[in-house]
Every structure is written in structure tokens, then in C-alpha cells.
Design a protein around this motif. Structure first.
Motif, PDB file in Angstrom:
ATOM      1  N   PRO A   1      -9.168   2.727  -3.753  1.00  0.00           N
ATOM      2  CA  PRO A   1      -8.931   1.231  -3.226  1.00  0.00           C
ATOM      3  C   PRO A   1      -8.030   1.529  -1.676  1.00  0.00           C
TER       4      PRO A   1
ATOM      5  N   THR B   1     -12.554  -2.996  -3.170  1.00  0.00           N
ATOM      6  CA  THR B   1     -11.515  -3.372  -2.315  1.00  0.00           C
ATOM      7  C   THR B   1     -12.388  -3.944  -1.296  1.00  0.00           C
TER       8      THR B   1
ATOM      9  N   GLY C   1     -10.679   1.830   1.112  1.00  0.00           N
ATOM     10  CA  GLY C   1     -11.291   0.765   1.002  1.00  0.00           C
ATOM     11  C   GLY C   1     -10.400  -0.304   1.937  1.00  0.00           C
TER      12      GLY C   1
ATOM     13  N   SER D   1       0.574  -1.315   0.104  1.00  0.00           N
ATOM     14  CA  SER D   1       0.169   0.121   0.125  1.00  0.00           C
ATOM     15  C   SER D   1       0.965   1.401  -0.115  1.00  0.00           C
TER      16      SER D   1
ATOM     17  N   GLY E   1     -13.511   1.742  -6.934  1.00  0.00           N
ATOM     18  CA  GLY E   1     -12.131   0.954  -6.150  1.00  0.00           C
ATOM     19  C   GLY E   1     -12.433   0.655  -4.866  1.00  0.00           C
ATOM     20  N   TYR E   2     -13.163   1.743  -4.181  1.00  0.00           N
ATOM     21  CA  TYR E   2     -13.241   1.593  -2.639  1.00  0.00           C
ATOM     22  C   TYR E   2     -14.321   0.300  -2.485  1.00  0.00           C
TER      23      TYR E   2
ATOM     24  N   GLY F   1      -9.260  -3.906  -6.457  1.00  0.00           N
ATOM     25  CA  GLY F   1      -9.753  -2.468  -6.461  1.00  0.00           C
ATOM     26  C   GLY F   1      -8.947  -1.394  -7.393  1.00  0.00           C
ATOM     27  N   ILE F   2      -7.569  -1.633  -7.245  1.00  0.00           N
ATOM     28  CA  ILE F   2      -6.421  -0.636  -8.036  1.00  0.00           C
ATOM     29  C   ILE F   2      -6.984  -1.331  -9.459  1.00  0.00           C
TER      30      ILE F   2
ATOM     31  N   SER G   1     -10.351  -0.168 -11.209  1.00  0.00           N
ATOM     32  CA  SER G   1     -10.282   1.344 -11.462  1.00  0.00           C
ATOM     33  C   SER G   1      -9.442   1.797 -12.613  1.00  0.00           C
TER      34      SER G   1
ATOM     35  N   SER H   1     -11.179   9.678   0.606  1.00  0.00           N
ATOM     36  CA  SER H   1     -10.162   9.040   0.534  1.00  0.00           C
ATOM     37  C   SER H   1      -8.882  10.163   0.904  1.00  0.00           C
TER      38      SER H   1
ATOM     39  N   GLY I   1      -8.224  -7.589  -2.035  1.00  0.00           N
ATOM     40  CA  GLY I   1      -9.295  -6.693  -2.203  1.00  0.00           C
ATOM     41  C   GLY I   1      -8.205  -5.321  -2.838  1.00  0.00           C
ATOM     42  N   LEU I   2      -7.242  -5.104  -2.253  1.00  0.00           N
ATOM     43  CA  LEU I   2      -6.377  -3.710  -2.794  1.00  0.00           C
ATOM     44  C   LEU I   2      -5.935  -4.076  -4.231  1.00  0.00           C
TER      45      LEU I   2
END
Length: 668
Positions: A421, A532, A424, A130, A528-529, A447-448, A451, A254, A443-444
Motif C-alpha cells: 500500500p 491503493t 501504491g 503513512s 495492497g499496491y 490497501g492496508i 491485505s 516497495s 487508497g492507502l
């Protein structure tokens, strides 16, 4: 309307130069003041956690009202109408969420990097991933921030575009490297004043040149710019009530909730209360400045309603419309064009300085410090080196920013691609005890990926004009004879162009997937949120995360329903929503407390002699430790210590009377 365009004269360069010199001098001042380095890395990266709310509030406001806002929002109003005004509603609902959920969690953990929370909650691999993603996003975003005012300066003067880029980057890197976060925040106060004065003067003079607000409103009404009613639920429509309030709401959540640049400012405050107060004051200041930008956008349309400079070819980019108007109305007023450009640069320098300081912070705390044993003095110098390095990288990316289209949508798209993300990921950890490391990483990544896939697709298959909401432009009042109606407009954030005549063959060959790519840029963060959060929960549950929920440190989970606004809910239901994680809240004063090898009929420092060492007996729970947020807090005491306020418990079962009548519980 006069066509005589002002040029920069000595007075303009003087105003601009004074702003740069004063900004640099603040960095020099704090470099000299803290030359002994007694406060170490904490002093350099977090201002020793001793900042008051006011400078932090101004600094936070400038994160929202940057040079991109000053240039992009008036252009947005001019070319697409007034739907962007609904962003204020988004900011209003985002503010209490940030103040009541994210600030308390970060502040009470006493961390430096927001991503330290990710390692505490999940694992180091998730933290490093992250952090790396944040660095990539921030380099791109700050590159756009540098490019925006440089473009404005080069379009209104003979100043070279890339020389302007270098000037912004070098000055900003200089004072940030020397003075650290203190220099960044106090420079923001000065730059915020310059920006505010520039915006007010620009608005006042331009309104006067048009003939007053009544004429501005009438011109915008006739030109279709007063358009607040668009409740289309189709996500392909660029600007609707839902895309502005919900879509951009998640984007700003975010930014202010989990972005390191803002978290670092919260953590620099003396207390959690000061951090919250600074945030709320900053939001109010940001809304005020945003309102000035909206009004300026309406004025630009009223000024050019009969001869639009983009349609007539006088400017080449939508973001140049405000600087072009400034040079027209300030034609015979030396110094005022310089004040406007100084305000633009002030907004840019604030965003860039906080961004590169944040990147240096997470790099040192996440990638360097955990693996070395260097002294505080050495780590301070390493932090300064990281600031310099990231400043250079951002200058380099500013060169690429010229290919991304309009600065407002480009910047918001970049923020949304990664910010959603990451939001999220943090939300997954803060609100769901069952979330685990496999779920967080999965999830990360999803999500990325999702998007980013949509964004890249949108650059290949641009949205159809009917979804863009582009307003008509007029050139009927232009004096230039060779102006043609067949103008082109680069759609903000897209590499394709939108023309007055759309090819039917182009529309015919669009594949079905192109409609998926046409989703509004405002939804990137929300998509993205959601991806994720949903993927993270599903994978966590499939990987037995629910069984491990009781092992989660309660400090890392915020029981949302324990907030004072939900006190009307039944206590059993709120306890049930803890999902097995104990938050030490007292719902039933009659519930017995079990203490190993000790039973007390009545717990009191004055009647310890009545204790009978014969097993477990009942005793009222100690009262919960409340906090300013309305949530209960976990005590730092061990289980044995936590059960008996005023009584010290020893392993052999004996008791010692405490010497203090006070409960020493402390907040996280």
C-alpha cells in the motif's frame, strides 16, 4: 552421517564476541569523531550527505541478505523446492525501476524523510498517517529480524533464547544511538564481510561433506527439489513463477523503492549518480549472496535426504535445519560454528540498525521537528533518544515474533502488508497528476485493510496442502528406532499445521471465503499496491482531481515517457501524457516564448540593444536541462527569468544585460 552434534566452545564464543565488540567500537568511533555535533541532525541521520557508493552498496545488499535470508532461504529450498530461485528475476526487473523512477524523485527534492514527499504532493494528514503505518510495520519486521538469529543461536548452543534477543537488541541499539547513520553504514561493511565469509565457508565445508556438487544435484533431482517449472496462474499456489516474479517483485519494489531505510541510504550519497551506482552494485552483491543461500539449501537436503531432522523430531522448526547441519559438519572444527553464528548476527545487526535509525529519522522529521523550534543540537539528542526508544520496542516485539511461524514467510508477509500500500501511495503521487489527497488517503486505507484482512483470514483458514507445494521427507535412514512417519510441519506463516494425513471433515467445513484467504503470501504486496492505486485514482477523479492537475508542482511528478528510452515516441504524444503539467521540455524550437512587456527578435547577451519593448514576439525556447536519468528537469527560475537566458527581466519592462554567458539552470 555422524550424529555427534558440536557445542559452542571457547573459540566459538571468542569469534562471536569479537564480531560484537568490533561492531560496537565502530559506533564509539563515530560518536567520538562527531562529538562536536557540527553537522547537526543532517550529519546524524543522513551522514551529512557525503557517503560514497561502495559502503552504501554493501549496506543496501545487507538489507536484502539478512539473517532471515541466511536461515529462511535454505529452509525454503529444503522443504518446498527450487521455485524460490525465480526471485532473482524479480530483483532484476525491480532494479531499473527503482533507479530510474524513485531514486531521482527523492534525491532531487533534497528531503530527509521519504514521507516529506507525501506532504508536498498531498497534505500533512496523509504524511502523518503513512509515517505512523510505516513505524508499526518496521517495529514488527525488526522484531522478526532480532528473533531469527537468536533462535539459531539458542538451537545450537545452551545460550538462552531471550538472552540472545537482548544481546542483539542492546548491541545494535548501542552503536546506532552513538554513531548515527555513518556508524550504521560502516558497521554494515564490516558485518557484510563477516556474513559473506561465513556463508562461503559454510557452503564449501558442507558440499565437501556430502561429496561434491554432482552428488548434491543428483540427490536433489531424485528428491524432487529441482523444480523450476510451475506456471500455475491460480494465486492460491504458494510458489509459482508468477508469485515469485510478480508477487515478490512488488514486495522488493516497495522495500527498495519507498522504504525509509533504503531511501535514507540513497539520500546519504554525495550525488544522485553515486546513489544509483551504489544501488546497482548492492543489487549485484545481493544476487551473489542469494545464490549462495540457494546452493546451501540444496546441500541441506542432500545432507539429510535419508533422515530429515524435522520429520524425525531432532529439530522443532524448519528454520533450525541449517544451524543443525552446521553443528554436525563442524563437529571437530572449533571456531567455525562461532563464525556461522557471527555471520547470522552480522546480517541481523545490519537490518536492525538501519531500521531503528530510519524510524528515528521519520519520527523526528515528521512528528517532532515541524511543531517545535529547537536547535540542531537539541534535535540531534532527540534523534538519539528516538533510536534508543525504538530499539527497546523492537526487542519487545521480538518476543511476539516466536508465534508467527517460519521467519522467511513471516518477514515477507509483514513487509507486504504495509509495503505494498505505501508503494501504491508513492506511485500514485509520482505518476498520476490527477491524484489528490482524498484519493491518497482512501487508497492507502483500503490497501492496508484488504491485505491485512487476507492475512488474518489465512491464519484462521490455512491453505490446503495441495497449494503449499510441500515436498516429501524421508526418515528411512534414521538410526533412531522410535521415529514415526506421522510428523507435523508448521506451515511457514500460518498458525495451523499440515500433516501427512489431512482430515476430510476439516476440508468439508471450510467456508467459500477460505479460498480467498488462501492466496499466496507472495501476493500481499501486489494486492495492497493495486488496491491503493485503483482506489486512489477513482476517488481522485470523483473528487475533481483532474481539474487540479495543472496546479501540481512538476518536481513531484515524473513524466515516465520522457525517459530517453522512449525518445522514439512522437513528441506530441509525450506532451499529451503530461496531463496538463508543464515539465519544461523543448519539443519545438520554433515555438514562440511569451514574455511580459518584452519582445526580442534575437535573444543573445551580445545584442540586447535589439530588444524592442513593444509586446510579445517569437524567440526560440532555451534548451532543456538534461540529467543523468534521461528525464527533463524543472528549472528553479521564475516564469520571467526562465524565458530569457542571459537577460534579466525587471517588473517595469526594462532589460539588463546579464554578466554571465552561462544558463544558470539547476536541477531539482
Amino acid at each position: 552421517m555422524t550424529e555427534e552434534v558440536a557445542t559452542f566452545v571457547a573459540a566459538d564464543y571468542a569469534v562471536f564476541g569479537v564480531m560484537l565488540a568490533l561492531s560496537a567500537s565502530i559506533g564509539l568511533y563515530y560518536a567520538y569523531k562527531d562529538r562536536q555535533g557540527k553537522e547537526g541532525v543532517q550529519g546524524y541521520l543522513l551522514a551529512a550527505r557525503q557517503m560514497n557508493f561502495f559502503p552504501v552498496a554493501i549496506s543496501l545488499a545487507l538489507s536484502f541478505v539478512s539473517a532471515v535470508t541466511v536461515l529462511g532461504v535454505p529452509a525454503e529450498i529444503h522443504f518446498f523446492g527450487s521455485m524460490y530461485v525465480w526471485v532473482i528475476v524479480a530483483v532484476v526487473w525491480v532494479a531499473p525501476v527503482v533507479a530510474e523512477i524513485y531514486i531521482p524523485v527523492f534525491y532531487r527534492l533534497e528531503i530527509t524523510s521519504a514521507f516529506e514527499y507525501i506532504e508536498m504532493r498531498f497534505n500533512r494528514a496523509t504524511r502523518l498517517l503513512s509515517t505512523f503505518i510505516f513505524l508499526i510495520q518496521n517495529i514488527m519486521y525488526i522484531g522478526i529480524m532480532i528473533y531469527a538469529p537468536a533462535l539459531a543461536l539458542s538451537s545450537v548452543t545452551n545460550f538462552n533464547l531471550w538472552a540472545a534477543v537482548a544481546t542483539i537488541g542492546i548491541v545494535c541499539t548501542f552503536y546506532t544511538t552513538l554513531g548515527g547513520l555513518k556508524a550504521v553504514i560502516w558497521t554494515d561493511v564490516f558485518q557484510g564481510l563477516v556474513l559473506l565469509v561465513g556463508m562461503i565457508v559454510t557452503l564449501a565445508v558442507s558440499v565437501t561433506s556430502v561429496g561434491g556438487f554432482n552428488k548434491v544435484w543428483e540427490a536433489c533431482r531424485e528428491g524432487g527439489r529441482i523444480d523450476f517449472i510451475n506456471f500455475q496462474t491460480d494465486p492460491r499456489y504458494r510458489n509459482t513463477f508468477w508469485s515469485m516474479v510478480i508477487g515478490l517483485g512488488f514486495l522488493w519494489l516497495s522495500v527498495f523503492g519507498t522504504n525509509q531505510s533504503q531511501v535514507q541510504r540513497y539520500l546519504s550519497c554525495k550525488s544522485e549518480y553515486e546513489a544509483k551506482k551504489g544501488f546497482y552494485v548492492g543489487v549485484i552483491a545481493a544476487i551473489f549472496c542469494l545464490g549462495l543461500s540457494y546452493l546451501t539449501g540444496f546441500v541441506t537436503y542432500a545432507y539429510f535426504k535419508d533422515c530429515d531432522p524435522l520429520a524425525s523430531g531432532k529439530i522443532s522448526e524448519p528454520d533450525q535445519i541449517l544451524p543443525y547441519m552446521i553443528l554436525l559438519i563442524f563437529n571437530n572444527q572449533p571456531g567455525l560454528p562461532g563464525l556461522f553464528v557471527a555471520g547470522l548476527f552480522a546480517g541481523c545487526l545490519s537490518t536492525v540498525s538501519s531500521g531503528i535509525n530510519a524510524m528515528a529519522c521519520v519520527t523526528v522529521k515528521d512528528f517532532i521537528q515541524p511543531f517545535v523550534g529547537w536547535s540542531q543540537r537539541v534535535m540531534t539528542w532527540v534523534s538519539k533518544g528516538m533510536v534508543f526508544l525504538f530499539g527497546a520496542l523492537c526487542i519487545g516485539f521480538a518476543i511476539l515474533a516466536s508465534t508467527l511461524g517460519g521467519v522467511l514467510q513471516a518477514s515477507l508477509s509483514v513487509l507486504g502488508l504495509v509495503g505494498g500500500p505505501l508503494l501504491g501511495l508513492f506511485s500514485l503521487g509520482i505518476t498520476f497528476p490527477c491524484a489528490n489527497s482524498p484519493g491518497a488517503i482512501s487508497g492507502l486505507i483500503l490497501g492496508i485493510s484488504l491485505s491485512t484482512w487476507i492475512y488474518i483470514g489465512s491464519t484462521i483458514y490455512a491453505p490446503l496442502p495441495k497449494f503449499m507445494g510441500f515436498k516429501s521427507l524421508s526418515i528411512d535412514g534414521c538410526a533412531v528406532a522410535n521415529v514415526t512417519n506421522n510428523y507435523t510441519l508448521t506451515t511457514m506463516g500460518s498458525t495451523d499445521v499440515m500433516t501427512t494425513t489431512v482430515s476430510t471433515t476439516t476440508a468439508a467445513v471450510r467456508p467459500p471465503i477460505a479460498e480467498f484467504y488462501s492466496v499466496s503470501y507472495a501476493y500481499y504486496a501486489a494486492i495492497g499496491y493495486g488496491a491503493t492505486l485503483i482506489c486512489g485514482l477513482v476517488v481522485s477523479l470523483l473528487s475533481c482531481g483532474y481539474r487540479e492537475r495543472k496546479n501540481v508542482d512538476p518536481r513531484l511528478i515524473l513524466p515516465l515517457l520522457d525517459h530517453k528510452m522512449f525518445c522514439w515516441l512522437p513528441s506530441k504524444f509525450r506532451r499529451f501524457m503530461w496531463c496538463g503539467v508543464s515539465h519544461e521540455k523543448d519539443f519545438d524550437e520554433e515555438k514562440p516564448v511569451k514574455v511580459k512587456d518584452i519582445s526580442l527578435k534575437s535573444i543573445s547577451p551580445l545584442n540586447v540593444d535589439e530588444a524592442k519593448v513593444n509586446g510579445d514576439v517569437s524567440s526560440p525556447d532555451p534548451p532543456p536541462y538534461p540529467n543523468s536519468n534521461g528525464f527533463s528537469q524543472k528549472s528553479n527560475f521564475s516564469d520571467s527569468e526562465r524565458s530569457l537566458p542571459g537577460v534579466a527581466v525587471q517588473e517595469n519592462g526594462e532589460t539588463n544585460q546579464a554578466f554571465s554567458m552561462e544558463d544558470e539552470r539547476s536541477p531539482i
